[in-house]
Design an enzyme around this catalytic site. Structure first.
Site, PDB file in Angstrom:
ATOM      1  N   CYS A 223      -2.756   4.474  -2.922  1.00 60.09           N
ATOM      2  CA  CYS A 223      -3.370   3.249  -3.452  1.00 60.09           C
ATOM      3  C   CYS A 223      -4.843   3.503  -3.759  1.00 60.09           C
ATOM      4  O   CYS A 223      -5.686   3.400  -2.874  1.00 60.09           O
ATOM      5  CB  CYS A 223      -3.227   2.107  -2.447  1.00 60.09           C
ATOM      6  SG  CYS A 223      -3.934   0.543  -3.049  1.00 60.09           S
TER       7      CYS A 223
ATOM      8  N   CYS B  92      -7.273   0.589  -2.907  1.00 61.31           N
ATOM      9  CA  CYS B  92      -7.550   0.380  -1.483  1.00 61.31           C
ATOM     10  C   CYS B  92      -8.476   1.455  -0.933  1.00 61.31           C
ATOM     11  O   CYS B  92      -9.484   1.167  -0.290  1.00 61.31           O
ATOM     12  CB  CYS B  92      -6.244   0.399  -0.677  1.00 61.31           C
ATOM     13  SG  CYS B  92      -5.036  -0.833  -1.170  1.00 61.31           S
ATOM     14  N   ASP B  93      -8.118   2.705  -1.165  1.00 65.93           N
ATOM     15  CA  ASP B  93      -8.771   3.815  -0.477  1.00 65.93           C
ATOM     16  C   ASP B  93      -9.874   4.484  -1.283  1.00 65.93           C
ATOM     17  O   ASP B  93     -10.642   5.284  -0.743  1.00 65.93           O
ATOM     18  CB  ASP B  93      -7.720   4.863  -0.094  1.00 65.93           C
ATOM     19  CG  ASP B  93      -6.651   4.286   0.823  1.00 65.93           C
ATOM     20  OD1 ASP B  93      -6.973   3.329   1.548  1.00 65.93           O
ATOM     21  OD2 ASP B  93      -5.514   4.785   0.815  1.00 65.93           O
TER      22      ASP B  93
END
Length: 518
Positions: A344, A347-348
């Site tokens: 992701c 997200c990261d």
């Protein structure tokens, strides 16, 4: 800090506060502390039930705690909770101020009954759409149980901690100083892990349930749609899933869901779940199906077995278990999952600021990820198996305009390299020359499509393609009478949210038609 429109909205929410509480800030002379102070002063000005103190002694600065008079709730934010976490802040303010959360009394009692001392620390990024679910769930635990404390930490502001703890994926949760879990988690999943007897109690309850008319397996768009259409027919409907949402929860921006010009995955998931709960649907979360036994063996009822030990029976079944990110299946991938291997980028990505990363996959998802990451990291290497990228032309044009992106085509990733703790690079084979080459980097984002969640059906009489997709007819029925399937798990082309919703409705109508004709 807050614009006038946001202030007016927040003031309206804070009118729901019924009891006074304090915001206790721990600040220093830095710019971020001044930004946080501006935000907290805005909040303080919007309700006479809120008082602001700036004499906090927390070692993390900037940070703030939410306390009731003479009582610490255990809710702490280290950082400035804007972006996706602004909703977490608003809910924490309301719940600290006595406004009831949208969970059942049974769940509240379960939280209150947990014994022991728990210090949860969650590292999040402001661009992570999955982090708020974790932050909000753990805040709820802290508010209702004095033995639980939760600190939500913006990893981008506390890089020293991120480096020291080798946090390479968000949300990352620590309990009493030790790793607890990573990735998206629901309140139910966290409770099941903390309250070790919960799964056994739930399985016992499920085993006692009467047979359903229609039982849906899966809580994504197809499953939610099927549940709504089934319940509207007035038949006994159940929905069993590991968690609501599926792949949608990992989707950043959704702009092609007809009638909704723009939304985000987690927001759509919440809307789907709330819509399902408007009807008499027996929703059973934390249930991962492991076995299907057809009706001819069960005296007219299909049976589903779950890894919790529960079994459910039903006249008809709709399989909507969706799909998951396809993995590279190369040495090192599992060893370094969440230690540099991620799936992701939204997200990261912020955790890799200033570092070198690779994106595996040259389709739309891969190229979009490379474009997004290029604005954060030092350099992006995009690796594509085929001889050319497969993404839309407009995305490829944008990608080529970025100075810190390198594209390597006709390349087969062969191994993820690391030092035992984290990723240090990857190896790939040049498909023209068969020469093995290496790229030094700190992160790898895998974007190579989806694989259907049907491994648990292997050996069953349900016919599937070699890729594991369930074969269905025009009514959504599988090769087993009374068993239907919908969404990304099936042979239906074009894996889109709007298509999954329609397929779920179709399968539900097919199941209802099967019931009344049999």
């Amino acid at each position: 800090m807050l614009d006038a429109n946001l202030k007016n909205q927040l003031k309206t929410y804070l009118e729901k506060v019924t009891q006074p509480f304090e915001i206790v800030a721990s600040l220093d002379d830095g710019v971020k502390s001044q930004e946080l102070l501006g935000l907290l002063e805005d909040i303080d000005s919007l309700s006479d039930k809120i008082s602001l103190k700036t004499d906090g002694q927390d070692s993390r600065r900037p940070s703030f705690a939410l306390n009731r008079p003479g009582e610490e709730t255990g809710v702490v934010f280290a950082g400035i909770p804007m972006g996706h976490e602004f909703t977490s802040l608003v809910l924490a303010l309301l719940q600290t101020g006595g406004h009831p959360p949208k969970v059942s009394d049974e769940v509240i009692e379960q939280i209150k009954s947990i014994e022991g001392d728990f210090l949860f620390e969650t590292y999040y990024s402001l661009s992570c759409q999955n982090c708020p679910d974790v932050v909000q769930a753990l805040n709820l635990l802290a508010i209702f149980n004095p033995g639980i404390r939760h600190v939500a930490i913006d990893g981008a502001l506390f890089q020293d901690e991120v480096e020291a703890r080798e946090v390479m994926s968000v949300p990352s949760i620590y309990l009493n100083g030790k790793p607890f879990d990573q990735g998206r988690m629901t309140l139910e999943q966290i409770l099941a892990k903390v309250d070790t007897g919960a799964a056994e109690r739930d399985a016992k309850k499920l085993n006692e349930k009467a047979a359903f008319d229609t039982l849906i397996i899966g809580g994504g768009p197809a499953g939610a749609s099927a549940a709504i259409y089934s319940a509207r027919k007035g038949i006994n409907t159940g929905l069993a899933a590991e968690a609501f949402g599926g792949q949608v929860a990992d989707t950043m921006g959704i702009e092609n869901f007809i009638s909704v010009s723009h939304t985000e995955g987690p927001k759509l998931v919440r809307a789907l779940e709330e819509h399902v709960k408007d009807y008499e649907v027996d929703v059973m979360n934390l249930q991962r199906a492991v076995k299907f036994t057809p009706a001819d063996v069960q005296g007219g009822l299909h049976q589903l077995s779950f890894d919790s030990g529960a079994t459910l029976k039903s006249k008809t079944v709709i399989l909507a278990t969706g799909a998951r990110w396809r993995e590279m299946n190369v040495p090192g991938e599992q060893e370094y999952r969440n230690k540099g291997v991620a799936y992701c980028p939204h997200c990261d990505g912020p955790l890799y600021k200033g570092k070198r990363v690779a994106v595996i996959g040259g389709g739309n998802s891969g190229v979009e990820a490379a474009i997004d990451l290029a604005g954060i990291v030092a350099h992006v290497t995009l690796i594509e198996f085929m001889g050319e990228l497969r993404a839309d032309a407009v995305l490829q044009t944008k990608l080529k305009s970025l100075p810190n992106v390198t594209v390597i085509a006709s390349a087969q990733t062969t191994e993820v390299n690391g030092d035992g703790n984290r990723v240090t690079g990857l190896s790939y084979k040049d498909r023209h020359t068969d020469e093995l080459k290496q790229v030094d980097l700190e992160g790898i984002f895998v974007q190579i499509g989806l694989v259907p969640n049907t491994e648990w059906l292997k050996g069953s009489p349900i016919e599937m393609t070699p890729r594991g997709e369930i074969i269905i007819d025009s009514h959504g029925m599988t090769s087993v009478p009374g068993v239907f399937a919908a969404g990304d798990v099936t042979t239906v082309p074009y894996k889109q949210i709007v298509i999954a919703v329609g397929e779920g409705a179709k399968a539900s109508l097919g199941a209802f038609d099967f019931i009344i004709r049999n």
